[in-house]
Design a protein around this motif. Sequence first.
Motif, PDB file in Angstrom:
ATOM      1  N   SER A  22       0.828  -1.204   0.000  1.00  0.00           N
ATOM      2  CA  SER A  22       0.000   0.000   0.000  1.00  0.00           C
ATOM      3  C   SER A  22       0.863   1.255   0.000  1.00  0.00           C
ATOM      4  N   MET A  23       0.412   2.267  -0.734  1.00  0.00           N
ATOM      5  CA  MET A  23       1.100   3.549  -0.790  1.00  0.00           C
ATOM      6  C   MET A  23       0.079   4.664  -0.517  1.00  0.00           C
ATOM      7  N   LYS A  24       0.493   5.606   0.308  1.00  0.00           N
ATOM      8  CA  LYS A  24      -0.364   6.730   0.683  1.00  0.00           C
ATOM      9  C   LYS A  24       0.008   7.942  -0.167  1.00  0.00           C
ATOM     10  N   PHE A  25      -0.972   8.500  -0.890  1.00  0.00           N
ATOM     11  CA  PHE A  25      -0.755   9.683  -1.709  1.00  0.00           C
ATOM     12  C   PHE A  25      -1.401  10.882  -1.007  1.00  0.00           C
ATOM     13  N   VAL A  26      -0.567  11.779  -0.526  1.00  0.00           N
ATOM     14  CA  VAL A  26      -1.028  12.915   0.278  1.00  0.00           C
ATOM     15  C   VAL A  26      -1.161  14.153  -0.601  1.00  0.00           C
ATOM     16  N   LEU A  27      -2.312  14.806  -0.529  1.00  0.00           N
ATOM     17  CA  LEU A  27      -2.604  15.981  -1.342  1.00  0.00           C
ATOM     18  C   LEU A  27      -2.659  17.241  -0.476  1.00  0.00           C
ATOM     19  N   ASN A  28      -2.536  18.388  -1.108  1.00  0.00           N
ATOM     20  CA  ASN A  28      -2.729  19.653  -0.394  1.00  0.00           C
ATOM     21  C   ASN A  28      -4.170  20.138  -0.527  1.00  0.00           C
ATOM     22  N   SER A  29      -5.089  19.234  -0.926  1.00  0.00           N
ATOM     23  CA  SER A  29      -6.513  19.531  -0.996  1.00  0.00           C
ATOM     24  C   SER A  29      -7.280  18.544  -0.142  1.00  0.00           C
ATOM     25  N   ALA A  67      -9.406   9.303   2.558  1.00  0.00           N
ATOM     26  CA  ALA A  67      -9.614  10.020   3.817  1.00  0.00           C
ATOM     27  C   ALA A  67      -9.436  11.513   3.549  1.00  0.00           C
ATOM     28  N   ALA A  68      -9.349  12.296   4.621  1.00  0.00           N
ATOM     29  CA  ALA A  68      -9.397  13.754   4.526  1.00  0.00           C
ATOM     30  C   ALA A  68      -8.574  14.329   3.374  1.00  0.00           C
ATOM     31  N   ASN A  69      -7.274  14.112   3.392  1.00  0.00           N
ATOM     32  CA  ASN A  69      -6.420  14.714   2.355  1.00  0.00           C
ATOM     33  C   ASN A  69      -5.473  13.697   1.725  1.00  0.00           C
ATOM     34  N   PHE A  70      -5.878  12.439   1.724  1.00  0.00           N
ATOM     35  CA  PHE A  70      -5.015  11.442   1.095  1.00  0.00           C
ATOM     36  C   PHE A  70      -5.810  10.275   0.530  1.00  0.00           C
ATOM     37  N   VAL A  71      -5.157   9.576  -0.388  1.00  0.00           N
ATOM     38  CA  VAL A  71      -5.707   8.351  -0.981  1.00  0.00           C
ATOM     39  C   VAL A  71      -4.665   7.257  -0.785  1.00  0.00           C
ATOM     40  N   THR A  72      -5.084   6.132  -0.213  1.00  0.00           N
ATOM     41  CA  THR A  72      -4.189   4.987  -0.091  1.00  0.00           C
ATOM     42  C   THR A  72      -4.561   3.968  -1.162  1.00  0.00           C
ATOM     43  N   VAL A  73      -3.570   3.607  -1.965  1.00  0.00           N
ATOM     44  CA  VAL A  73      -3.777   2.615  -3.029  1.00  0.00           C
ATOM     45  C   VAL A  73      -3.021   1.345  -2.650  1.00  0.00           C
ATOM     46  N   THR A  74      -3.712   0.215  -2.727  1.00  0.00           N
ATOM     47  CA  THR A  74      -3.084  -1.087  -2.482  1.00  0.00           C
ATOM     48  C   THR A  74      -2.968  -1.797  -3.817  1.00  0.00           C
ATOM     49  N   LYS A  75      -1.767  -2.241  -4.142  1.00  0.00           N
ATOM     50  CA  LYS A  75      -1.539  -2.863  -5.448  1.00  0.00           C
ATOM     51  C   LYS A  75      -1.692  -4.381  -5.371  1.00  0.00           C
ATOM     52  N   THR A  76      -1.888  -4.986  -6.536  1.00  0.00           N
ATOM     53  CA  THR A  76      -2.126  -6.425  -6.597  1.00  0.00           C
ATOM     54  C   THR A  76      -1.050  -7.160  -7.399  1.00  0.00           C
ATOM     55  N   THR A  77      -0.106  -6.429  -7.977  1.00  0.00           N
ATOM     56  CA  THR A  77       0.863  -7.066  -8.868  1.00  0.00           C
ATOM     57  C   THR A  77       2.252  -7.065  -8.259  1.00  0.00           C
ATOM     58  N   GLU A  78       3.156  -7.657  -9.006  1.00  0.00           N
ATOM     59  CA  GLU A  78       4.551  -7.707  -8.587  1.00  0.00           C
ATOM     60  C   GLU A  78       5.314  -6.449  -9.011  1.00  0.00           C
ATOM     61  N   HIS A  79       4.649  -5.526  -9.681  1.00  0.00           N
ATOM     62  CA  HIS A  79       5.299  -4.280 -10.059  1.00  0.00           C
ATOM     63  C   HIS A  79       5.800  -3.557  -8.807  1.00  0.00           C
ATOM     64  N   THR A  80       6.892  -2.846  -8.940  1.00  0.00           N
ATOM     65  CA  THR A  80       7.408  -2.087  -7.803  1.00  0.00           C
ATOM     66  C   THR A  80       6.762  -0.713  -7.756  1.00  0.00           C
ATOM     67  N   TRP A  81       6.752  -0.119  -6.588  1.00  0.00           N
ATOM     68  CA  TRP A  81       6.167   1.216  -6.449  1.00  0.00           C
ATOM     69  C   TRP A  81       6.950   2.248  -7.257  1.00  0.00           C
ATOM     70  N   THR A  82       8.209   2.002  -7.460  1.00  0.00           N
ATOM     71  CA  THR A  82       9.013   2.924  -8.270  1.00  0.00           C
ATOM     72  C   THR A  82       8.417   3.076  -9.660  1.00  0.00           C
ATOM     73  N   GLN A  83       7.849   1.992 -10.171  1.00  0.00           N
ATOM     74  CA  GLN A  83       7.219   2.021 -11.488  1.00  0.00           C
ATOM     75  C   GLN A  83       5.840   2.681 -11.451  1.00  0.00           C
ATOM     76  N   LEU A  84       5.110   2.460 -10.368  1.00  0.00           N
ATOM     77  CA  LEU A  84       3.696   2.848 -10.316  1.00  0.00           C
ATOM     78  C   LEU A  84       3.442   4.254  -9.789  1.00  0.00           C
ATOM     79  N   ILE A  85       4.268   4.727  -8.874  1.00  0.00           N
ATOM     80  CA  ILE A  85       4.019   6.015  -8.218  1.00  0.00           C
ATOM     81  C   ILE A  85       3.886   7.167  -9.212  1.00  0.00           C
TER      82      ILE A  85
END
Length: 207
Positions: A22-29, A67-85
């Motif tokens: 899982s990766m948390k994407f934090v926004l300023n909105s 949630a308030a100012n972020f989206v958490t995405v959980t991935k299902t593949t073997e791809h690395t976060w470096t590729q997906l972020i």
Amino acid sequence: MNTTAPAGSVSIYAEASPNPESMKFVLNSQLVREGVSVDYPDAEAAAYSPLAQELFKFDYVGRVFIAANFVTVTKTTEHTWTQLIPELRTFLKSYVEAGGPIFTVDPAEEQRAAQVAAGAEGSAEDQATSQKIIDLLDNYVRPAVEQDGGNITFKSYNDGIVTVNLQGSCSGCPSATVTLKSGIENLLKRMVPEVKEVVAEGVTGGF
């Protein structure tokens, strides 16, 4: 209701969570009001969130938590976060800046109705205990867990057993058992003597 994030320049950064999938994407909105969060374990569950529906179109997205100012995405593949972020960050930035709809119904109302229903079961004594547990989870647990990109919500209380739902990065997280037992269970036992055990639902990969 058509809830959209405020228009304007949006900055986003990715923040790792205790769950490596899982990766948390934090926004300023702000996406939804403080204290409210929504968990979508699959695309079918995201019927009232156009943003989540769009995220599920990426074939590696397996779960979305907003949630308030972020989206958490959980991935299902073997791809690395470096590729997906980069791809996810670009999509979220464009979507929110364009004023894309986040929800088509107010998630705060849904959450409130669910909590009322969950706490209204059993005897008057059980209902009072349930409300104490809900208040403790909201005031002490939610803020800390949201920092890690997830949430733990009350589902039921019956004969000393508290059942909670693990959401966002908490679902399938390797450290979820430790958090649940050494943290939340100890807190509830200390503050609500009627509590004997805390168990979890909404867990992937076993618990």
